[in-house]
Scaffold this motif. Structure first.
Motif, PDB file in Angstrom:
ATOM      1  N   GLU A  83      31.895 -22.385  68.578  1.00 42.30           N
ATOM      2  CA  GLU A  83      30.562 -22.467  67.976  1.00 42.30           C
ATOM      3  C   GLU A  83      29.757 -21.203  68.248  1.00 42.30           C
ATOM      4  O   GLU A  83      29.016 -20.730  67.383  1.00 42.30           O
ATOM      5  N   GLN A  84      29.896 -20.662  69.447  1.00 43.44           N
ATOM      6  CA  GLN A  84      29.229 -19.391  69.746  1.00 43.44           C
ATOM      7  C   GLN A  84      29.749 -18.280  68.842  1.00 43.44           C
ATOM      8  O   GLN A  84      28.985 -17.450  68.338  1.00 43.44           O
ATOM      9  N   GLN A  85      31.064 -18.272  68.621  1.00 41.79           N
ATOM     10  CA  GLN A  85      31.661 -17.270  67.723  1.00 41.79           C
ATOM     11  C   GLN A  85      31.133 -17.428  66.301  1.00 41.79           C
ATOM     12  O   GLN A  85      30.856 -16.437  65.607  1.00 41.79           O
ATOM     13  N   HIS A 125      39.391 -29.968  63.108  1.00 44.08           N
ATOM     14  CA  HIS A 125      40.688 -30.379  63.647  1.00 44.08           C
ATOM     15  C   HIS A 125      40.562 -30.738  65.126  1.00 44.08           C
ATOM     16  O   HIS A 125      41.099 -31.764  65.590  1.00 44.08           O
ATOM     17  N   ASP A 126      39.838 -29.927  65.896  1.00 42.65           N
ATOM     18  CA  ASP A 126      39.699 -30.178  67.333  1.00 42.65           C
ATOM     19  C   ASP A 126      38.882 -31.442  67.602  1.00 42.65           C
ATOM     20  O   ASP A 126      39.201 -32.225  68.502  1.00 42.65           O
ATOM     21  N   TYR A 127      37.814 -31.635  66.833  1.00 43.37           N
ATOM     22  CA  TYR A 127      37.011 -32.848  67.014  1.00 43.37           C
ATOM     23  C   TYR A 127      37.812 -34.091  66.634  1.00 43.37           C
ATOM     24  O   TYR A 127      37.666 -35.145  67.267  1.00 43.37           O
ATOM     25  N   THR A 128      38.648 -33.981  65.622  1.00 47.31           N
ATOM     26  CA  THR A 128      39.516 -35.105  65.251  1.00 47.31           C
ATOM     27  C   THR A 128      40.458 -35.447  66.396  1.00 47.31           C
ATOM     28  O   THR A 128      40.677 -36.625  66.719  1.00 47.31           O
ATOM     29  N   MET A 178      36.968 -29.529  74.482  1.00 46.38           N
ATOM     30  CA  MET A 178      35.511 -29.367  74.537  1.00 46.38           C
ATOM     31  C   MET A 178      35.133 -27.907  74.762  1.00 46.38           C
ATOM     32  O   MET A 178      34.233 -27.376  74.107  1.00 46.38           O
ATOM     33  N   ASN A 179      35.807 -27.255  75.700  1.00 46.36           N
ATOM     34  CA  ASN A 179      35.531 -25.846  75.961  1.00 46.36           C
ATOM     35  C   ASN A 179      35.857 -24.996  74.740  1.00 46.36           C
ATOM     36  O   ASN A 179      35.134 -24.053  74.403  1.00 46.36           O
ATOM     37  N   GLN A 180      36.935 -25.361  74.083  1.00 49.10           N
ATOM     38  CA  GLN A 180      37.389 -24.615  72.910  1.00 49.10           C
ATOM     39  C   GLN A 180      36.358 -24.698  71.782  1.00 49.10           C
ATOM     40  O   GLN A 180      36.022 -23.685  71.162  1.00 49.10           O
TER      41      GLN A 180
END
Length: 288
Positions: A199-201, A225-228, A192-194
């Motif tokens: 998203e800010q980047q 990939h992270d959300y998956t 989640m933090n990642q």
């Protein structure tokens, strides 16, 4: 002719008498209506239980009690009469981890969709608008841009996503407090933090005129990939929790509105409806 008229008068009088008798019978039936409640076994995949029907002759409330007698949910004020399929919200601490995970999965999907929409809108907005948006959002001075349609839409997405993330974090903390799924929850928190930082980047990248579009596409693939991974973790925890779910007895109890003020006062004057000295209740086995 006279006989016919008399007969008509008598017949009419008979009809009127029958009608009066019907009205009296209906009134008696209404006066004799007894309080009753039907509460059926059910599986709750959210935060509410459903009371199939409840008759409250003088109006009042339905309270949901757990096995120890504590009140864990209450209806709004119900008018006198019979009510069908009354939904009652349960207290947060009575909702199972399975239901919390379902809510978290929904929030996760919404957050991903909002992030994808933000990335697309960011690429469509002029660079100077994106720079202003990022400067305003980082400084928390957002009032000056609300007259611009594109910025309005982007800001609405950003605020909604922030609220969803906060709800997800609160749910994670509640679930971690139970001592279960610790390793998976820690991995979820890291992901989640990642995704939040990425998203800010991505938004900063969209505000940079010299940035390459290939880098944005790479970051978007990483997000997917992270959300998956997060959804897979949620599915694993849901499957484990599903095996541990067991129904609990809950009781629906009818309560009066003694002061006729439509406000629940219990413990207090709004006592349970009773029949033969016993509260009017129905118990169901509810799987949460």
């Amino acid at each position: 002719m006279v006989l016919a008229t008399v007969g008509l008068i008598v017949a009419s009088s008979g009809i009127a008498t029958a009608g009066a008798a019907t009205n009296i019978a209906e009134a008696d039936q209404q006066q004799n209506t007894e309080p009753q409640v039907a509460f059926q076994d059910q599986t709750v995949n959210g935060t509410t239980v459903t009371v199939a029907s409840a008759t409250l002759p003088n109006g009042g409330f339905i309270l949901i009690h757990n096995e120890s007698g504590a009140v864990i949910g209450q209806s709004n004020y119900l008018e006198p009469g019979t009510h069908k399929n009354v939904e009652i919200e349960l207290a947060p601490n009575t909702v199972s981890q399975y239901s919390q995970m379902q809510e978290m999965m929904q929030l996760l999907n919404q957050t991903q969709s909002q992030g994808a929409m933000m990335a697309m809108r960011a690429q469509q907005m002029p660079h100077e608008d994106m720079q202003q948006l990022m400067n305003e959002s980082q400084g928390h001075h957002m009032g000056g841009m609300m007259n611009q349609s594109q910025m309005d839409q982007m800001m609405a997405l950003m605020l909604q996503q922030m609220q969803n993330r906060q709800q997800m974090q609160a749910l994670m903390q509640a679930m971690m407090a139970s001592g279960q799924h610790q390793a998976q929850m820690q991995q979820m928190a890291q992901l989640m933090n990642q995704t939040s930082m990425r998203e800010q980047q991505m938004l900063m990248h969209a505000a940079d005129e010299s940035a390459e579009q290939g880098q944005m596409r790479h970051m978007m693939r990483q997000q997917m990939h992270d959300y998956t991974q997060m959804r897979q973790l949620m599915q694993q925890m849901q499957a484990q929790t599903q095996q541990q779910r067991s129904p609990q007895p809950l009781t629906a109890m009818l309560h009066t509105d003694a002061n006729d003020d439509r406000q629940l006062e219990f413990p207090g004057t709004d006592k349970p409806y009773t029949q033969d000295g016993n509260p009017v209740t129905a118990t169901a086995r509810v799987r949460t």
